[in-house]
Design an enzyme around this catalytic site. Structure first.
Site, short mmCIF file in Angstrom:
data_model
loop_
_atom_site.label_atom_id
_atom_site.label_comp_id
_atom_site.label_asym_id
_atom_site.label_seq_id
_atom_site.Cartn_x
_atom_site.Cartn_y
_atom_site.Cartn_z
N CYS A 2 0.83 -1.21 0.00
CA CYS A 2 0.00 0.00 0.00
C CYS A 2 0.87 1.26 0.00
O CYS A 2 1.95 1.29 0.54
CB CYS A 2 -0.87 0.03 1.25
SG CYS A 2 -1.94 -1.41 1.35
N ARG A 27 4.55 1.02 -6.28
CA ARG A 27 4.54 0.09 -5.14
C ARG A 27 3.61 -1.09 -5.39
O ARG A 27 3.66 -2.08 -4.69
CB ARG A 27 4.13 0.83 -3.85
CG ARG A 27 5.09 1.90 -3.40
CD ARG A 27 4.54 2.71 -2.23
NE ARG A 27 4.38 1.91 -1.05
CZ ARG A 27 5.35 1.70 -0.15
NH1 ARG A 27 6.54 2.23 -0.37
NH2 ARG A 27 5.16 0.97 0.92
N TRP A 73 -2.97 -2.45 -1.77
CA TRP A 73 -2.56 -3.77 -2.29
C TRP A 73 -3.27 -4.76 -1.41
O TRP A 73 -2.94 -4.92 -0.23
CB TRP A 73 -1.04 -3.90 -2.19
CG TRP A 73 -0.48 -5.12 -2.86
CD1 TRP A 73 -0.21 -5.30 -4.19
CD2 TRP A 73 -0.14 -6.35 -2.23
NE1 TRP A 73 0.29 -6.54 -4.41
CE2 TRP A 73 0.35 -7.23 -3.23
CE3 TRP A 73 -0.17 -6.81 -0.91
CZ2 TRP A 73 0.79 -8.53 -2.97
CZ3 TRP A 73 0.26 -8.10 -0.65
CH2 TRP A 73 0.73 -8.94 -1.68
N ASN A 97 -1.29 0.91 6.03
CA ASN A 97 -0.41 -0.02 5.32
C ASN A 97 0.05 -1.02 6.37
O ASN A 97 0.63 -0.63 7.38
CB ASN A 97 0.78 0.73 4.71
CG ASN A 97 1.74 -0.25 3.99
OD1 ASN A 97 1.34 -1.36 3.64
ND2 ASN A 97 2.99 0.16 3.81
N GLY A 98 -0.24 -2.30 6.14
CA GLY A 98 0.18 -3.33 7.10
C GLY A 98 -0.94 -4.35 7.27
O GLY A 98 -1.87 -4.40 6.49
N GLU A 477 17.68 -16.04 -10.98
CA GLU A 477 17.24 -14.65 -11.19
C GLU A 477 16.62 -14.49 -12.56
O GLU A 477 15.59 -13.82 -12.72
CB GLU A 477 18.41 -13.70 -11.00
CG GLU A 477 18.09 -12.24 -11.22
CD GLU A 477 16.97 -11.72 -10.32
OE1 GLU A 477 16.57 -12.39 -9.36
OE2 GLU A 477 16.44 -10.63 -10.63
N LYS A 481 12.76 -13.14 -13.17
CA LYS A 481 12.49 -11.97 -14.02
C LYS A 481 11.46 -12.30 -15.09
O LYS A 481 10.51 -11.58 -15.32
CB LYS A 481 13.80 -11.51 -14.69
CG LYS A 481 14.73 -10.74 -13.79
CD LYS A 481 14.32 -9.32 -13.65
CE LYS A 481 14.01 -8.79 -12.29
NZ LYS A 481 14.07 -9.54 -11.11
N GLU A 484 7.92 -12.94 -13.51
CA GLU A 484 7.20 -11.85 -12.82
C GLU A 484 6.75 -10.74 -13.77
O GLU A 484 5.83 -9.99 -13.45
CB GLU A 484 8.03 -11.29 -11.68
CG GLU A 484 9.29 -10.57 -12.08
CD GLU A 484 9.98 -9.97 -10.84
OE1 GLU A 484 9.32 -9.60 -9.87
OE2 GLU A 484 11.23 -9.87 -10.88
N HIS A 500 17.97 -35.87 -14.16
CA HIS A 500 17.42 -36.66 -13.04
C HIS A 500 15.92 -36.49 -12.91
O HIS A 500 15.37 -36.58 -11.81
CB HIS A 500 18.14 -36.29 -11.74
CG HIS A 500 19.61 -36.60 -11.78
ND1 HIS A 500 20.11 -37.87 -11.65
CD2 HIS A 500 20.67 -35.80 -12.06
CE1 HIS A 500 21.44 -37.84 -11.79
NE2 HIS A 500 21.80 -36.60 -12.02
N LYS A 599 6.20 -3.46 -5.06
CA LYS A 599 7.64 -3.18 -5.08
C LYS A 599 8.29 -3.53 -3.76
O LYS A 599 9.39 -4.02 -3.72
CB LYS A 599 7.89 -1.70 -5.40
CG LYS A 599 9.37 -1.35 -5.47
CD LYS A 599 10.09 -2.14 -6.54
CE LYS A 599 11.58 -1.88 -6.56
NZ LYS A 599 12.29 -2.84 -7.43
C1 AGP Z 1 12.36 -8.89 -7.74
O1 AGP Z 1 12.28 -8.55 -9.11
C2 AGP Z 1 11.09 -8.66 -7.00
N1 AGP Z 1 10.61 -7.36 -7.17
C3 AGP Z 1 11.14 -9.14 -5.56
O2 AGP Z 1 11.51 -10.49 -5.57
C4 AGP Z 1 12.09 -8.39 -4.61
O3 AGP Z 1 13.43 -8.63 -4.97
C5 AGP Z 1 11.86 -8.93 -3.19
O4 AGP Z 1 10.52 -8.66 -2.83
C6 AGP Z 1 12.79 -8.32 -2.15
O5 AGP Z 1 12.56 -6.94 -2.07
P1 AGP Z 1 13.63 -6.05 -1.27
O6 AGP Z 1 14.93 -6.18 -2.00
O7 AGP Z 1 13.09 -4.65 -1.27
O8 AGP Z 1 13.72 -6.63 0.13
#
Ligand code: AGP
Length: 604
Positions: A2, A27, A73, A97-98, A477, A481, A484, A500, A599
């Site tokens: 949020c 965000r 969110w 937010n929370g 990674e 990418k 997501e 395997h 984010k």
């Molecule tokens: C990565 O592309 C994502 N946005 C997500 O996995 C992110 O790396 C993860 O949520 C950790 O966020 P942070 O680095 O702000 O702790």
């Protein structure tokens, strides 16, 4: 997560709130709303499921100068107008937010059922607050409910009979605040109001804020005044804009060479790593028996690279723990363990809580963080700030690269302090690290070719990323990418492990992105690639070879700049980022704001 913004001042609040919410869109959210004091002192609310532009469409033209805004969110309750914030209950309007973990108990304990119309935990907090609000004592009402709440919260609150005032309090979830000539501001992060000024402060946990159009005052739960610790923004407003790029993500991929240079160069003196300006003494690196890295998502993948590198250089065990798992298994760390928390935002609650757990066992905690003054940075014993600048795209790129670069810096420092490397070799290592910016630029120049390659992947249901050693860590990674931002399922696999079981999934045309940059396992990886190619896979191979034309190995080859194997990860991962980017764009998606994602994940 949020987004929160509050403003009280001498200009139209609605403009400040809506523009601020627009800046917080990165965000991740699914609905938006504002609440403001009308001239009569009445609290008016506008909110809707959808985007900030949908919210703008339902806002009337009003001259209110005090209000709060929120991008939601969803955690509790679906994406509906009713569940959007702000939530108004009686004489109180509130944004949050929370997560209030005990909201169900609160409903039954305080008989709130008939006051609720949404499915959210936030509305319960609003109803509870209203129950304790006597129409005058706003701070008293806040003090009454906070001890009843279990979970994380950042609240901004409007109380009837307090026109022009905003009240706020936080626990775990972030809030920053500032006073500028236009008035006073509060937000979940700086991007919401950075255009108004560079001075701000982080709202301390459990500090009760009262904001008017000219002042911000704070007191603790016992009523004792708290003075803000002012600090300066370390980047300018253009850094949080697209600067002519079509998306933030493409801009941030292109910013990687400079981001790494800004992060590494100031920490080299006499050709050797020097962390004295970061306040990290050599003693921190002495007598380290083992290292645990705690992080989530891409930050955790950067930790995987760090593990591979440090273990090879230091010959000490390095564990990478998924932060959300680390918290619920007895951590095997002692007072001789180093614990490294990695987080771009510095607010990821899983990583923050894992750090808090680790601190019960060791005083040697260090965080690698990109946001100055964030919770994880403030709570670790030492912090190594990365200087990537604000990362707005949800998919981490430059933050991931500077986290990796930071591990290279730390590995070299550790090896020097523990006499596992000579000064000459350390200087060569650091020179290689400084040169990675050039190798990243070299592969960015191949973007058009990479874009063409992705066209064969757009309709894939499954893709595989394979490699060995450092290439395997990068595969994780690369897979994340692609998933997501293009929603194409992807799986990272140790190249030697495919046979395997999983190789059963390889059939005609299945895309396999193979990495073969590590000389000591090169021939093994090529054999594994031949195995998938023989079964019809569409293989994109990344290696430092000049050219590979053998069609029994790959359909297409991306040649990476020739560097020391250990440093090939930087150019290789840039290719993987570009592949994911153009797969997303090729599917007509928005790489900056992928569905369901936020984010910074500030809820568990
Ligand atoms: C990565 O592309 C994502 N946005 C997500 O996995 C992110 O790396 C993860 O949520 C950790 O966020 P942070 O680095 O702000 O702790």
């Amino acid at each position: 997560m949020c987004g929160i913004i509050g403003f009280s001042g001498n200009v139209r609040a609605q403009d400040v709130l809506l523009d601020g919410l627009q800046r917080l869109e990165y965000r991740g959210y699914d609905s938006a709303g504002i609440a403001y004091f009308k001239e009569t002192g009445k609290i008016s609310i506008r909110k809707t499921a959808g985007k900030v532009r949908d919210l703008r469409a339902i806002c009337d033209d009003n001259e209110a100068t005090c209000g709060i805004g929120h991008t939601r969110w969803a955690t509790h309750g679906g994406v509906t107008n009713r569940n959007a914030h702000p939530h108004k209950c009686g004489d109180v309007a509130l944004i949050h937010n929370g997560i209030i973990e005990n909201y169900h108990e609160l409903v039954s304990e305080y008989g709130l059922e008939d006051r609720l119309i949404s499915d959210t935990d936030t509305e319960v907090a609003a109803a509870l607050l209203d129950k304790f609000y006597d129409g005058e004592d706003a701070i008293g009402a806040i003090k009454a409910i906070v001890p009843l709440l279990r979970g994380s919260f950042a609240f901004c609150i409007l109380f009837k009979n307090h026109p022009g005032e905003i009240y706020a309090i936080r626990n775990v979830s972030p809030l920053v605040a500032a006073k500028c000539k236009e008035g006073t501001f509060i937000a979940s992060d700086l991007t919401a109001f950075i255009e108004y000024g560079r001075e701000y402060f982080i709202v301390p946990e459990y500090a009760i804020l009262t904001m008017t159009d000219t002042e911000i005052t704070m007191q603790d739960m016992d009523g004792k005044a708290i003075e803000p610790e002012m600090t300066e923004v370390s980047w300018d407003v253009t850094a949080a804009q697209k600067d002519g790029y079509p998306t933030y993500m493409l801009k941030e991929i292109n910013e990687q060479p400079d981001a790494i240079a800004r992060t590494i160069t100031p920490r080299i003196s006499g050709g050797l790593p020097n962390l004295s300006d970061d306040g990290i003494p050599d003693s921190f690196f002495e007598g380290c028996r083992d290292i645990t890295i705690i992080a989530c998502g891409s930050a955790m993948h950067a930790g995987m690279v760090g593990k591979s590198l440090i273990q090879e250089m230091l010959e000490v065990p390095v564990t990478v723990a998924i932060a959300s798992e680390f918290r619920y298994e007895p951590p095997v760390i002692t007072d001789e363990s180093i614990v490294i928390a990695v987080s771009q935002s510095g607010e990821t609650i899983d990583t923050l809580e894992a750090l808090r757990l680790a601190k019960k066992k060791t005083k040697k905690t260090l965080s690698i963080v990109n946001v100055k003054g964030s919770s994880i940075a403030r709570e670790s014993d030492y912090v190594l700030y990365t200087h990537a600048g604000p990362e707005i795209a949800v998919a981490s790129t430059k933050a991931y690269s500077v986290q990796m670069a930071s591990f290279y810096l730390l590995a070299c420092k550790l090896a020097l302090v523990q006499k596992k490397i000579s000064e000459d070799d350390a200087k060569k290592f650091m020179e290689n690290l400084q040169n990675v910016s050039d190798s990243i630029s070299a592969v960015i120049a191949q973007s058009d070719k990479i874009e063409q390659l992705t066209k064969r992947m757009l309709n894939a249901n499954n893709t595989f990323f394979i490699g060995r050693g450092l290439d395997y860590t990068l595969s994780m990674e690369g897979a994340l990418k692609l998933k997501e931002i293009s929603y194409i399922h992807a799986e990272a696999y140790a190249a030697g492990e495919l046979k395997h079981g999983t190789i059963a999934l390889i059939s005609e045309g299945v895309p396999v992105i193979a990495l073969a940059t590590q000389g000591h396992v090169y021939s093994k990886v090529i054999s594994n690639i031949r195995e998938v190619k023989a079964r019809g896979a569409y293989v994109i191979l990344l290696s430092m070879d000049e050219k590979i034309t053998d069609r029994a190995i790959c359909d297409t080859h991306i040649s990476l700049p020739k560097v020391d194997d250990r440093f090939a990860v930087f150019s290789a991962v840039t290719v993987l980022q570009i592949i994911a980017y153009y797969a997303s764009v090729g599917k007509g998606l928005d790489p900056d704001q992928p569905r369901n994602l936020a984010k910074s994940v500030t809820v568990e």
